[in-house]
Scaffold this motif. Sequence first.
Motif, PDB file in Angstrom:
ATOM      1  N   ALA A 299       6.290 -47.839  92.087  1.00  0.00           N
ATOM      2  CA  ALA A 299       5.761 -48.185  93.403  1.00  0.00           C
ATOM      3  C   ALA A 299       5.235 -46.958  94.139  1.00  0.00           C
ATOM      4  O   ALA A 299       4.204 -47.008  94.765  1.00  0.00           O
ATOM      5  CB  ALA A 299       6.833 -48.865  94.233  1.00  0.00           C
ATOM      6  N   ARG A 300       5.962 -45.847  94.039  1.00  0.00           N
ATOM      7  CA  ARG A 300       5.553 -44.655  94.780  1.00  0.00           C
ATOM      8  C   ARG A 300       5.895 -43.415  93.965  1.00  0.00           C
ATOM      9  O   ARG A 300       6.937 -43.356  93.326  1.00  0.00           O
ATOM     10  CB  ARG A 300       6.265 -44.614  96.120  1.00  0.00           C
TER      11      ARG A 300
ATOM     12  N   ALA B 204      -1.289 -42.160  92.801  1.00  0.00           N
ATOM     13  CA  ALA B 204       0.047 -41.847  92.282  1.00  0.00           C
ATOM     14  C   ALA B 204      -0.009 -41.623  90.777  1.00  0.00           C
ATOM     15  O   ALA B 204       0.607 -40.690  90.257  1.00  0.00           O
ATOM     16  CB  ALA B 204       1.018 -42.979  92.610  1.00  0.00           C
ATOM     17  N   ARG B 205      -0.756 -42.446  90.072  1.00  0.00           N
ATOM     18  CA  ARG B 205      -0.887 -42.274  88.624  1.00  0.00           C
ATOM     19  C   ARG B 205      -1.581 -40.966  88.290  1.00  0.00           C
ATOM     20  O   ARG B 205      -1.193 -40.251  87.362  1.00  0.00           O
ATOM     21  CB  ARG B 205      -1.652 -43.454  88.017  1.00  0.00           C
TER      22      ARG B 205
ATOM     23  N   ASP C 168      10.336 -49.955  93.008  1.00  0.00           N
ATOM     24  CA  ASP C 168       9.928 -50.862  94.077  1.00  0.00           C
ATOM     25  C   ASP C 168      10.849 -50.812  95.290  1.00  0.00           C
ATOM     26  O   ASP C 168      10.435 -51.045  96.402  1.00  0.00           O
ATOM     27  CB  ASP C 168       9.869 -52.303  93.554  1.00  0.00           C
TER      28      ASP C 168
ATOM     29  N   ALA D 183       3.381 -38.027  99.045  1.00  0.00           N
ATOM     30  CA  ALA D 183       3.734 -39.290  98.398  1.00  0.00           C
ATOM     31  C   ALA D 183       2.486 -40.162  98.319  1.00  0.00           C
ATOM     32  O   ALA D 183       1.723 -40.267  99.290  1.00  0.00           O
ATOM     33  CB  ALA D 183       4.826 -40.007  99.166  1.00  0.00           C
ATOM     34  N   TYR D 184       2.280 -40.766  97.160  1.00  0.00           N
ATOM     35  CA  TYR D 184       1.116 -41.618  96.944  1.00  0.00           C
ATOM     36  C   TYR D 184       1.540 -42.900  96.247  1.00  0.00           C
ATOM     37  O   TYR D 184       2.578 -42.959  95.593  1.00  0.00           O
ATOM     38  CB  TYR D 184       0.072 -40.909  96.063  1.00  0.00           C
ATOM     39  N   ARG D 185       0.695 -43.908  96.369  1.00  0.00           N
ATOM     40  CA  ARG D 185       0.860 -45.179  95.670  1.00  0.00           C
ATOM     41  C   ARG D 185      -0.416 -45.474  94.889  1.00  0.00           C
ATOM     42  O   ARG D 185      -1.463 -44.930  95.185  1.00  0.00           O
ATOM     43  CB  ARG D 185       1.069 -46.326  96.662  1.00  0.00           C
ATOM     44  N   GLY D 186      -0.313 -46.358  93.923  1.00  0.00           N
ATOM     45  CA  GLY D 186      -1.483 -46.853  93.204  1.00  0.00           C
ATOM     46  C   GLY D 186      -2.136 -45.809  92.315  1.00  0.00           C
ATOM     47  O   GLY D 186      -1.471 -45.028  91.646  1.00  0.00           O
TER      48      GLY D 186
ATOM     49  N   GLN E 291       9.621 -43.216  92.204  1.00  0.00           N
ATOM     50  CA  GLN E 291      10.503 -44.160  92.870  1.00  0.00           C
ATOM     51  C   GLN E 291      10.070 -45.572  92.544  1.00  0.00           C
ATOM     52  O   GLN E 291       8.879 -45.860  92.508  1.00  0.00           O
ATOM     53  CB  GLN E 291      10.467 -43.934  94.379  1.00  0.00           C
TER      54      GLN E 291
END
Length: 120
Positions: free
Chosen positions: A34-35, A53-54, A118, A47-50, A116
């Motif tokens: 998720a993060r 983040a990858r 979900d 911190a990144y998502r999506g 981290q």
Amino acid sequence: MIQYANDADAGKPRFDPPLKAYQNTMPHDGKGIARIAFRASEGRLWAYRGKRARVLAMLATNDDGVTQWDCYPWHTRLAASVQVMRDDGIEIETTLEGPYRHARYRLRTPGTLTMQGDEG
């Protein structure tokens, strides 16, 4: 008019590279996470998502760097994600290589990666 059979009727397997790419996950690609957070050695945290983040996970775990080809097909604008991370203060080096001068990105900010789930 000539009628051609589609691939399924002719018994040919369907070629779907994006589907294959999503079935074969790599441990560092951040899929299913998720993060992703990156803490620099001086203490700053990003911190990144999506997709970002990858990309950050790939940059932090690949010493050889990351190219657009490494992110295909799930991310087609790697340079845009790298620019956003640079604007946020992460130091990323770009080297141009090969006869067509494609870019290879390497993370230069020392630190640690935290993935981290979900819940986090």
